[in-house]
Design a protein around this motif. Sequence first.
Motif, mmCIF file in Angstrom:
data_model
loop_
_atom_site.group_PDB
_atom_site.id
_atom_site.type_symbol
_atom_site.label_atom_id
_atom_site.label_comp_id
_atom_site.label_asym_id
_atom_site.label_seq_id
_atom_site.Cartn_x
_atom_site.Cartn_y
_atom_site.Cartn_z
ATOM 1 N N GLY A 36 0.811 -1.206 0.000
ATOM 2 C CA GLY A 36 0.000 0.000 0.000
ATOM 3 C C GLY A 36 0.847 1.260 0.000
ATOM 4 O O GLY A 36 2.070 1.227 -0.038
ATOM 5 N N ILE A 37 0.152 2.379 0.066
ATOM 6 C CA ILE A 37 0.800 3.685 0.096
ATOM 7 C C ILE A 37 0.812 4.165 1.537
ATOM 8 O O ILE A 37 -0.092 3.893 2.303
ATOM 9 N N GLY A 38 1.840 4.892 1.912
ATOM 10 C CA GLY A 38 1.872 5.497 3.232
ATOM 11 C C GLY A 38 2.956 4.930 4.118
ATOM 12 O O GLY A 38 3.806 4.153 3.695
ATOM 13 N N THR A 39 2.884 5.318 5.367
ATOM 14 C CA THR A 39 3.885 4.930 6.343
ATOM 15 C C THR A 39 3.935 3.414 6.486
ATOM 16 O O THR A 39 2.934 2.766 6.741
ATOM 17 N N GLY A 40 5.095 2.863 6.329
ATOM 18 C CA GLY A 40 5.290 1.433 6.488
ATOM 19 C C GLY A 40 4.863 0.608 5.298
ATOM 20 O O GLY A 40 5.121 -0.581 5.249
ATOM 21 N N ARG A 41 4.179 1.214 4.342
ATOM 22 C CA ARG A 41 3.677 0.511 3.161
ATOM 23 C C ARG A 41 3.131 -0.866 3.507
ATOM 24 O O ARG A 41 3.720 -1.901 3.184
ATOM 25 N N ARG A 58 5.529 -3.566 -4.888
ATOM 26 C CA ARG A 58 5.406 -4.999 -4.615
ATOM 27 C C ARG A 58 6.666 -5.556 -3.995
ATOM 28 O O ARG A 58 7.728 -4.942 -4.062
ATOM 29 N N ARG A 59 6.511 -6.733 -3.407
ATOM 30 C CA ARG A 59 7.646 -7.426 -2.791
ATOM 31 C C ARG A 59 7.441 -8.920 -2.986
ATOM 32 O O ARG A 59 6.349 -9.446 -2.765
ATOM 33 N N ALA A 60 8.481 -9.606 -3.394
ATOM 34 C CA ALA A 60 8.413 -11.054 -3.572
ATOM 35 C C ALA A 60 8.389 -11.733 -2.204
ATOM 36 O O ALA A 60 9.060 -11.292 -1.270
ATOM 37 N N VAL A 61 7.588 -12.784 -2.090
ATOM 38 C CA VAL A 61 7.527 -13.570 -0.862
ATOM 39 C C VAL A 61 7.556 -15.045 -1.234
ATOM 40 O O VAL A 61 7.231 -15.433 -2.357
ATOM 41 N N ASP A 62 7.936 -15.866 -0.273
ATOM 42 C CA ASP A 62 7.936 -17.299 -0.535
ATOM 43 C C ASP A 62 6.541 -17.875 -0.277
ATOM 44 O O ASP A 62 5.632 -17.192 0.179
ATOM 45 N N ARG A 63 6.377 -19.137 -0.581
ATOM 46 C CA ARG A 63 5.078 -19.809 -0.472
ATOM 47 C C ARG A 63 4.521 -19.757 0.943
ATOM 48 O O ARG A 63 3.343 -19.466 1.145
#
Length: 90
Positions: A36-41, A58-63
């Motif tokens: 999201g937008i803002g503090t801490g996203r 975006r951020r990649a994450v594992d399963r």
Amino acid sequence: MRRIDTRIAATRQRQAEEERGRRYRPTPPDWVVELGIGTGRPPVKVHAGDCHMLGTRRRAVDRDKARRLLAGGLSACGHCQPDIHLDVLD
């Protein structure tokens, strides 16, 4: 004649660079969290790594992380439906 040869060489070089770029492009991650937008996203939604609805934040994450986020109540993308693929259903 020289200008034509120069243009042909430049075109061949551009095509070779494009092919090299396609060959060495990194594979997309399996799972991605849209931020999201803002503090801490804060995380907003979980997507499959190849989803066409992914935004730029975006951020990649594992399963396991994707499953935990979905089980914790984070929304799943309605297009790629990661909750179904990860067996996390309501």
